[in-house]
Design an enzyme around this catalytic site. Structure first.
Site, PDB file in Angstrom:
ATOM      1  N   LYS B  28      80.479  19.828  76.752  1.00  0.00           N
ATOM      2  CA  LYS B  28      80.964  18.469  76.993  1.00  0.00           C
ATOM      3  C   LYS B  28      82.469  18.452  77.210  1.00  0.00           C
ATOM      4  O   LYS B  28      82.960  17.873  78.193  1.00  0.00           O
ATOM      5  CB  LYS B  28      80.583  17.572  75.809  1.00  0.00           C
ATOM      6  CG  LYS B  28      80.850  16.088  76.043  1.00  0.00           C
ATOM      7  CD  LYS B  28      80.783  15.286  74.745  1.00  0.00           C
ATOM      8  CE  LYS B  28      79.417  15.257  74.123  1.00  0.00           C
ATOM      9  NZ  LYS B  28      78.517  14.255  74.745  1.00  0.00           N
ATOM     10  N   ARG B  98      82.524  13.085  69.053  1.00  0.00           N
ATOM     11  CA  ARG B  98      81.248  13.710  69.430  1.00  0.00           C
ATOM     12  C   ARG B  98      81.322  15.223  69.296  1.00  0.00           C
ATOM     13  O   ARG B  98      82.358  15.818  69.565  1.00  0.00           O
ATOM     14  CB  ARG B  98      80.914  13.414  70.897  1.00  0.00           C
ATOM     15  CG  ARG B  98      80.701  11.968  71.210  1.00  0.00           C
ATOM     16  CD  ARG B  98      80.391  11.838  72.697  1.00  0.00           C
ATOM     17  NE  ARG B  98      80.866  10.576  73.214  1.00  0.00           N
ATOM     18  CZ  ARG B  98      80.044   9.623  73.714  1.00  0.00           C
ATOM     19  NH1 ARG B  98      78.754   9.835  73.777  1.00  0.00           N
ATOM     20  NH2 ARG B  98      80.552   8.499  74.159  1.00  0.00           N
ATOM     21  N   GLY B 107      70.700  15.703  70.947  1.00  0.00           N
ATOM     22  CA  GLY B 107      70.254  14.955  69.780  1.00  0.00           C
ATOM     23  C   GLY B 107      70.358  15.704  68.475  1.00  0.00           C
ATOM     24  O   GLY B 107      70.013  15.192  67.421  1.00  0.00           O
ATOM     25  N   MET B 109      73.150  17.242  67.058  1.00  0.00           N
ATOM     26  CA  MET B 109      74.329  17.015  66.220  1.00  0.00           C
ATOM     27  C   MET B 109      74.763  15.565  66.344  1.00  0.00           C
ATOM     28  O   MET B 109      74.124  14.767  67.022  1.00  0.00           O
ATOM     29  CB  MET B 109      75.419  17.999  66.589  1.00  0.00           C
ATOM     30  CG  MET B 109      75.071  19.395  66.066  1.00  0.00           C
ATOM     31  SD  MET B 109      76.311  20.583  66.487  1.00  0.00           S
ATOM     32  CE  MET B 109      76.352  20.408  68.240  1.00  0.00           C
ATOM     33  N   ARG B 328      77.042  17.396  83.375  1.00  0.00           N
ATOM     34  CA  ARG B 328      76.631  18.779  83.084  1.00  0.00           C
ATOM     35  C   ARG B 328      75.499  19.134  84.038  1.00  0.00           C
ATOM     36  O   ARG B 328      74.875  18.238  84.620  1.00  0.00           O
ATOM     37  CB  ARG B 328      76.177  18.916  81.639  1.00  0.00           C
ATOM     38  CG  ARG B 328      75.036  17.992  81.308  1.00  0.00           C
ATOM     39  CD  ARG B 328      74.667  18.089  79.823  1.00  0.00           C
ATOM     40  NE  ARG B 328      73.754  16.996  79.482  1.00  0.00           N
ATOM     41  CZ  ARG B 328      73.417  16.669  78.260  1.00  0.00           C
ATOM     42  NH1 ARG B 328      73.943  17.312  77.229  1.00  0.00           N
ATOM     43  NH2 ARG B 328      72.559  15.698  78.025  1.00  0.00           N
ATOM     44  N   HIS B 446      42.695  37.646  70.703  1.00  0.00           N
ATOM     45  CA  HIS B 446      41.709  37.678  71.780  1.00  0.00           C
ATOM     46  C   HIS B 446      41.758  36.396  72.601  1.00  0.00           C
ATOM     47  O   HIS B 446      41.821  36.406  73.825  1.00  0.00           O
ATOM     48  CB  HIS B 446      40.316  37.888  71.180  1.00  0.00           C
ATOM     49  CG  HIS B 446      39.239  37.893  72.214  1.00  0.00           C
ATOM     50  ND1 HIS B 446      38.525  36.765  72.550  1.00  0.00           N
ATOM     51  CD2 HIS B 446      38.810  38.886  73.028  1.00  0.00           C
ATOM     52  CE1 HIS B 446      37.673  37.079  73.500  1.00  0.00           C
ATOM     53  NE2 HIS B 446      37.821  38.357  73.814  1.00  0.00           N
ATOM     54  N   SER B 800      50.839  54.809  81.972  1.00  0.00           N
ATOM     55  CA  SER B 800      50.924  53.349  81.948  1.00  0.00           C
ATOM     56  C   SER B 800      51.023  52.919  80.495  1.00  0.00           C
ATOM     57  O   SER B 800      50.153  53.244  79.680  1.00  0.00           O
ATOM     58  CB  SER B 800      49.690  52.747  82.619  1.00  0.00           C
ATOM     59  OG  SER B 800      49.763  51.348  82.569  1.00  0.00           O
ATOM     60  N   CYS B 867      51.057  48.038  81.517  1.00  0.00           N
ATOM     61  CA  CYS B 867      49.935  47.138  81.776  1.00  0.00           C
ATOM     62  C   CYS B 867      49.583  46.326  80.545  1.00  0.00           C
ATOM     63  O   CYS B 867      48.527  45.735  80.475  1.00  0.00           O
ATOM     64  CB  CYS B 867      48.733  47.902  82.294  1.00  0.00           C
ATOM     65  SG  CYS B 867      48.101  49.110  81.125  1.00  0.00           S
ATOM     66  N   TYR B 887      56.583  50.269  87.947  1.00  0.00           N
ATOM     67  CA  TYR B 887      55.942  48.974  88.167  1.00  0.00           C
ATOM     68  C   TYR B 887      55.583  48.319  86.846  1.00  0.00           C
ATOM     69  O   TYR B 887      55.530  48.972  85.806  1.00  0.00           O
ATOM     70  CB  TYR B 887      54.689  49.132  89.042  1.00  0.00           C
ATOM     71  CG  TYR B 887      53.549  49.841  88.367  1.00  0.00           C
ATOM     72  CD1 TYR B 887      52.625  49.139  87.591  1.00  0.00           C
ATOM     73  CD2 TYR B 887      53.383  51.214  88.499  1.00  0.00           C
ATOM     74  CE1 TYR B 887      51.580  49.799  86.959  1.00  0.00           C
ATOM     75  CE2 TYR B 887      52.338  51.877  87.865  1.00  0.00           C
ATOM     76  CZ  TYR B 887      51.447  51.162  87.093  1.00  0.00           C
ATOM     77  OH  TYR B 887      50.422  51.811  86.455  1.00  0.00           O
TER      78      TYR B 887
END
Lengths: 910, 910
Positions: B28, B98, B107, B109, B328, B446, B800, B867, B887
């Site tokens: 700010k 502020r 919201g 502080m 901002r 799962h 992998s 993977c 990859y």
């Protein structure tokens, strides 16, 4: 270029080889050469080097052509030296052909005797010896062995003829017919052909399945190959002035310094061990053939001094003349190993260091556990075989329920606990039982670990039995063993016997238990003396894992230099504490939990006090609570079954039925209401058990994770430790508590718990006005801790490897579940050994090395130990020595083993 | 020495700070300074640097004395520049105080407005403005905010007075009474005293519990502190020519380029967000105050160009004069992020590289999943909150049984599957359900993994609900939801709603599913364009985890460059295959097992054929069977309960009862016999389930261990792969199978399986006359494989990382059981993030680095991928980039995220 020497002659007080050449000549060949060099009466012969065996296999299982000429030259040399010739009517040469590798593989490979006999030489020999039965007996033996070993004919093929016919020419004819029919070729009459075939058969026998299995078990490399020994026959079966026998220079079972052995007159070697005729004690030989007996004693004594070890020898007396056929260092029991080693130091034959080297650490086990009387055990039937988890012998009546074990033991019965598997709930029964037998689980399953910890004979993973706990019986093949039936288990061999095999008690355990004085126990004295030598050699310290003062006391007597692991949870399984523990777990508020903990505090304090007092001055490493909480609650499935059973009793129908019959019974509504209430109670319990249920408890809410979510548990335990320490310190004793946080993977976990420990320690110091010196360290059990050891060592003052868990996580093997595949892994050589028994030096070991390197980079003086099961495994102890650990901690009953193994490591054994 | 600058003035077209100084001034303060520099109408003020906040905390929460003089100098400067003075009757200065940290914490502080008012200045102001209501309203607000923020008085204390009294001097008196009574001190009349107290209160608000929690969630460091902005008040509540409002330069929900915001006339800032009055759309401002509106548009457009990003601004209009209070970069939805980034490239405001950088990879999720209509969701009641496992919105009727889900879905219902936890048995239900809600399990349980794999909204670990599957209901607090009731779940937020929240469908998924053409879908076009830019930047390849052709098809459409993991076992859970699989498992001989496998072979072959065809030319990595066999059998506890229930029906009593009533019923013996038979059947099944039961299945008989003990399974799978590959290759397509062996820890395990693969591949090649090019590699999942990677790379052609298992083993965390403690671990900052969501770079990551280093030492061209679930996690993808992987493989629905994250990594984001 001259090729490597492949043949080595011995005989006539000379030899091309020597005892040092076992790699090349095998054990038998090397010792035959050595005896010839010493001028002892050894029939002449020659050894084909092990190298040739390797070449043989490389050459598609054919004897290398380029060696054939040299082979025949050695045959001729043997003929020259012996003065006999193959097929010579005047003096036919007969030989034995025997295998012999670097390591003894008794009975594993093949031997052929009397080779050189054929239809003609048999005739000549009959004339020469005028002993027709002898010659036909020799010929019969040759045909049988040759048929079996060379031509692959099952020996039973000869059985009918052997049983029904007399030894004589007809029998020989019949044997030759069998050989021709079964192998498709006649028995070769040419002695050289016989010899070549026998030689190749011996090479082939190196890779017989049974030989491979044996080498797997004994960890003998498959690549070293066997030598072949070809030696002139001498005969113990030429008449009553002939004999053959085996012996030891000392008793291999007890170590007693007595000339020990047995012999048979008018017999060939194989008869002594075959058990058809009963051999006679060797002392009697002095009555029959005094001169030969004296000569044998003189020679074997000389051999013992020469080799500076007990000799296991074979001999033959031919017409009163003694021949030495073999000598080697004798195998011996643990009992004998200790006694002989110590005696030989006393006799100045060897130095203490050598004595220490002579005893295999694991042999000490045999000195500790009750044993089945060796004379009795063969009478009993082996009904199954499992994993030999905890050595020793135990007999008793079978029970399937730990409570029943406690009850029946209380009534004076000897009991055995048999379960599919055991859990911490069974501990009270395991304490009382003589031994434990389980159908599942591996070498570090609960039953196995606790069994060893208790020094209780245990067989686990005995998949040959099927346990039906509900019916209270188990099956072993087609035998059914019911509750109360007698069985015996040999935890050393893994065998289960039907019936009550008598045992003999261990002298050393009597001393440790204070039932006998050490100075009156000669075996104990030898044992203690040997270990005192080991202590001077070793660098590694040895501690014990002990949870209760009694174990700590045994540990000290076994020479432990501290407690490396006190598992506080074991204290909670006691009958008077489990209900409080359950109260703590079932608490739904922190306040209620605290109330239960307050009840546990004085109990823990008194536990610790006992430990500190027993361990006077030695460090005591105490681990905070480790196992998942549900281990303290009833089993989930059992509760579910109970509830289902109660529900299925269908109270409504019951009530209807009862209402019809109200007049002639008490109120049935009361019973129904009670049932409903019981269901509700069980369901409440089940709900909590379900909340705590885990899919993989080994990787669940346990270790420091418990202390983090329930800091009040760590607080209580720390308070108990420091209050106890303060009380003991007040009495003037030194107290060295080391608080150990389990299952730390992240530095923040450690910090979280260490903060609590320091805070409570300060609190107690303020309250009591006395500061106790202590350290806080961590177990290294999860691989993450290993790779982050540098960071963790910033905070932790010591490390202790929990190699059970570390092995589990590193392999991803649940130790309770490996039973399903580990056997095949070992058989197929996928793993060289069970990683829960011996540290996997390549994988787990690498993490251990990383840990130490990283840990000491941050904290150079970091103390590092091991408190997993491996701390009592000799190979693992040796690994620990070379990895730079400061100490190992083993179960009290393994402390001596660890001391000895640590000395071996310091002596450079790997 | 001059100390560091602590105060920064702004106003009158000048500033001591700038937008670049967010570290020091907070967001700010930096932007206020920047706006002042740009000559925009910003009320003057000054910012106290974040540094002072740190000093404040270091100084025991007291403002440092040595800064007090300088502080007062800046107050005087503010008075000078504003031309007003605190307490000045002629022109009293009022200020706002502020907070403002580097990162926006909306919201979180505190803010105090109208500071400087006291009983006297209020009087002065009334005279000056001739607006008594305005002044008392300002004073009332000050008292309330000051009471709350500075003195810690709950705002509700003022409620009665506020509700019942008119704004006026009596109300002010009453407020002051409340303040005095509740805080023990009167409201300070001295403006400087007010200012000092407010300043300190703002510093203190940095460590409010809610602020700490917020920073934990958003991963904002706790150490950076907040700045304090003290600024002259301007008033939007001085009359109808006054207003206050907030806005965005573009729509932050959709990205549309429209001026967007809302305002209130005659109001102070807090009123706009408080929801008491309904603010009006900003377009209407042009009707009320055209000049101010135009000026606002001009200024904010200029700000957007200046910052080259959407601006989120606040303004106040005092008597027609516009003041900018804040600007901002605006937060935006994923939808808006993509559109704005692409639009700004089109507008040449930014470069494609910058556009790629602007979109957070995870934001793409929001573009894929159906969403609750933002306008509707607030109408519905949130009844529980769980872990947001798989994003997206789903509504439907609750069912507790997967079969029931299938049945009801078949009848056209929208359903949700609610379970305590899910297992592979539930897959068919999960496929059909709109979403899944479970009470237990973590982010990689799962339900969570499968949910994400299916792109199915899922909430897991929702411990606020209690599921009673038997009663077919669940509880959420005191609400009971029964089978068939309607709920809605937001997998993005983890919220569970009562009732049917309307959803809107995702445009991109419509295109992927082929229901809509890409060129007609503007959002899809933007999405595809952005990702095409990302593809040009990234080095990492991106593959997908896909088990069935449909998933593979989606994967390709999402831009996958191959399949990184095909889990063959998922193919066996299908309804037509499970019975064959069970037949295979229950087989007691190899022959019977082979029979069942022969039935599975053609099914697997056709699965693979479909995959190869879909993936034309791309590599397809197929993993051999991985899960423990008992996953395919009924649950142990269920069988036990069934048997107990059947047994408790007490056939003997039944029979007795029946025999008494035989005349009026059918034969009861038939029923009894049938029951006995059912018990026997179930017991047989239970026996096998018991045999397969494991204590820690995750570390049990699974992965290559299965293939080793049942080589015929690996054989069947390999044959299916190569027969399928050959068929597809025959049609002229390229096929690149990569066979992957799971759970390898020891090189010998790999060798054992690779031999089978090569043998069967050769067999199929001989049978078909066609050779398929393929590779055999391994997953790296157990820590042992990591430390032995050099050896394994001798044989394995690719690696992998299975980071799910690797994380489990490295931490010793069972992913299904971490729910019990992971929340606390994250809250207490023991772990920085859930290691199953984001790779633990320090521990697991170290093992990954060791693996790659060792593996490539042996095989420099070794291909290495990942993977595990982490392949779709942006932070983990970035780690993979920097670790040198080739990859990543993610679920199809995460492929786009991975592409974007890989580009971010290549752009140097860490």
């Amino acid at each position: 270029m001259k090729s490597k020497k492949s043949f080595f002659f011995f005989g006539a007080n000379r030899a091309e080889g020597s005892a040092k050449m076992k790699d090349i000549l095998g054990g038998k060949g090397a010792n035959l050469a050595e005896m010839a060099r010493l001028g002892l009466p050894v029939p002449p012969g020659f050894t084909i080097a092990t190298d040739v065996c390797r070449t043989f296999y490389a050459n598609n299982k054919k004897f290398p052509l380029k060696l054939q000429k040299e082979f025949l030259r050695y045959v001729r040399k043997l003929e020259d030296v012996s003065g006999k010739r193959f097929g010579d009517p005047a003096n036919p040469l007969l030989v034995s052909v025997r295998s012999g590798s670097k390591f003894s593989m008794p009975g594993m490979m093949d031997t052929i005797l009397n080779l050189g006999l054929n239809d003609k030489t048999a005739e000549y020999l009959i004339k020469l010896t005028n002993n027709e039965p002898f010659v036909y007996d020799c010929y019969r033996r040759l045909l049988e062995m040759f048929g079996d070993v060379v031509l692959g004919i099952d020996r039973s093929e000869f059985d009918t003829v052997k049983r029904e016919w007399n030894v004589g020419p007809e029998m020989i004819g019949a044997y030759q017919e069998i050989i021709k029919e079964k192998s498709g070729q006649p028995f070769p009459q040419d002695p050289i052909k016989q010899l070549e075939m026998a030689r190749d058969a011996v090479f082939k026998s190196w890779n017989k399945p049974s030989a491979i299995t044996y080498r797997n078990e004994e960890k003998i490399p498959h690549t070293i190959g066997t030598a072949v020994n070809i030696q002139m026959m001498v005969f113990g079966n030429l008449g009553t002035d002939c004999a053959t026998g085996v012996g030891f220079t000392r008793n291999p079972a007890t170590g007693e310094k007595v000339f020990y052995g047995e012999y048979l007159t008018n017999a060939q070697g194989e008869d002594v061990v075959a058990g058809i005729r009963t051999p006679r004690p060797i002392a009697e030989l002095s009555k029959e053939m005094l001169q030969a007996f004296r000569q044998l004693k003189t020679i074997t004594s000389r051999l013992e001094r020469h080799y500076r070890d007990v000799q296991d020898f074979e001999f033959t007396i031919e017409h009163g003349k003694l021949y030495m056929l073999q000598t080697r260092n004798g195998k011996r029991t643990g009992l004998a190993a200790v006694r002989i080693a110590v005696d030989m130091v006393r006799e100045k034959l060897i130095k203490p260091e050598e004595a220490v080297r002579r005893v295999e650490p694991l042999q000490l086990n045999q000195l500790l556990h009750p044993m089945f009387d060796p004379k009795e055990r063969s009478r009993f039937k082996v009904i199954a075989k499992g994993l030999n988890a905890s050595p020793g012998a135990a007999s008793g009546k079978v029970y399937f329920d730990p409570d029943k074990v406690v009850e029946m033991t209380g009534k004076g019965e000897q009991t055995l606990l048999v379960r599919s598997e055991t859990s911490p709930d069974d501990i009270h029964g395991m304490y009382k039982a003589q031994g434990v037998l389980t159908a599942t689980g591996g070498m570090t399953s609960h039953a196995a670990v606790v069994g060893r910890q208790m020094g209780k004979p245990s067989i686990v993973g005995c998949s040959a039995i099927k346990v039906d706990e509900e019916q209270r019986l188990f099956y072993a093949g087609n035998i059914t063993i019911k509750e109360g039936d007698h069985i015996s288990i040999d935890g050393t061999s893994g065998e289960v016997f039907l019936g009550n095999v008598p045992t003999v008690e261990s002298e050393i355990m009597q001393v440790i238990k204070g039932e006998r004085k050490g100075k009156d126990a000669p075996l104990y004295r030898d044992f203690a003396l040997l270990l005192s030598w080991a202590d001077k050699i070793r660098r590694l310290k040895v501690r014990a894992n002990a949870d209760i003062p009694r174990d700590a006391e045994y540990a000290v007597k076994f020479g432990a230099e501290g407690i490396g692991l006190c598992r506080t949870e074991h204290m909670f399984f006691a009958e008077d504490r489990l209900p409080i523990m359950q109260e703590m777990i079932l608490a739904t508020t922190r306040e209620d939990r605290q109330k239960a903990l307050n009840k546990l505090l004085p109990l823990q304090r008194s536990d610790f006090k006992g430990l500190f007092e027993t361990m006077k001055g030695y460090p005591v490493t105490i681990r905070t609570l480790d196992p998942p909480l549900h281990e303290f609650l009833p089993k989930r499935e059992e509760l579910m079954v109970d509830i289902a059973t109660l529900k299925a009793e269908r109270p409504t129908q019951d009530a209807r039925l009862a209402s019809a019959s109200r007049l002639w019974r008490g109120s049935p509504f009361g019973a129904a209401a009670e049932r409903v209430q019981r269901i509700a109670e069980k369901e409440r319990l089940l709900a909590r058990v379900n909340e705590l249920h885990e899919f993989n408890p080994m990787m669940g809410h346990r270790g420091c994770r418990l202390g983090i979510t329930y800091p009040e548990i760590t607080e209580m335990q720390t308070r108990a430790i420091f209050e106890a320490a303060t009380e003991v310190a007040r009495s003037g004793k030194t107290v060295l508590p080391e608080i150990m946080i389990p299952l730390v993977g992240h530095i923040n976990e450690f910090k979280n718990q260490a903060i609590i420990v320091h805070r409570v320690a300060d609190d107690v110091a303020k309250e009591t006005g006395r500061k106790i010196k202590y350290t806080v360290g961590t177990m290294i059990e999860v691989p993450r801790a290993a790779v982050c050891a540098d960071e963790i060592a910033n905070e932790a003052q010591f490390f202790s490897f929990g190699t059970n868990d570390l092995t589990q996580m590193t392999f991803g093997f649940s130790r309770d579940d490996t039973g399903r595949f580990i056997r095949q892994y070992l058989d197929d050589k996928i793993l060289p050994s069970d990683p829960f028994v011996t540290i996997d030096t390549q994988g787990v070991g690498q993490l251990i090395k990383i840990t130490i390197e990283k840990g000491r980079k941050t904290r150079p003086a970091l103390k590092v130990g091991i408190c997993g099961e491996h701390g009592g495994d000799p190979d693992s102890v040796i690994f620990c020595h070379f990895s730079g650990l400061d100490y190992v901690s083993a179960s009290p009953f393994r402390v001596a083993i660890a001391r000895l193994a640590a000395a071996h490591a310091a002596l450079g054994k790997t």
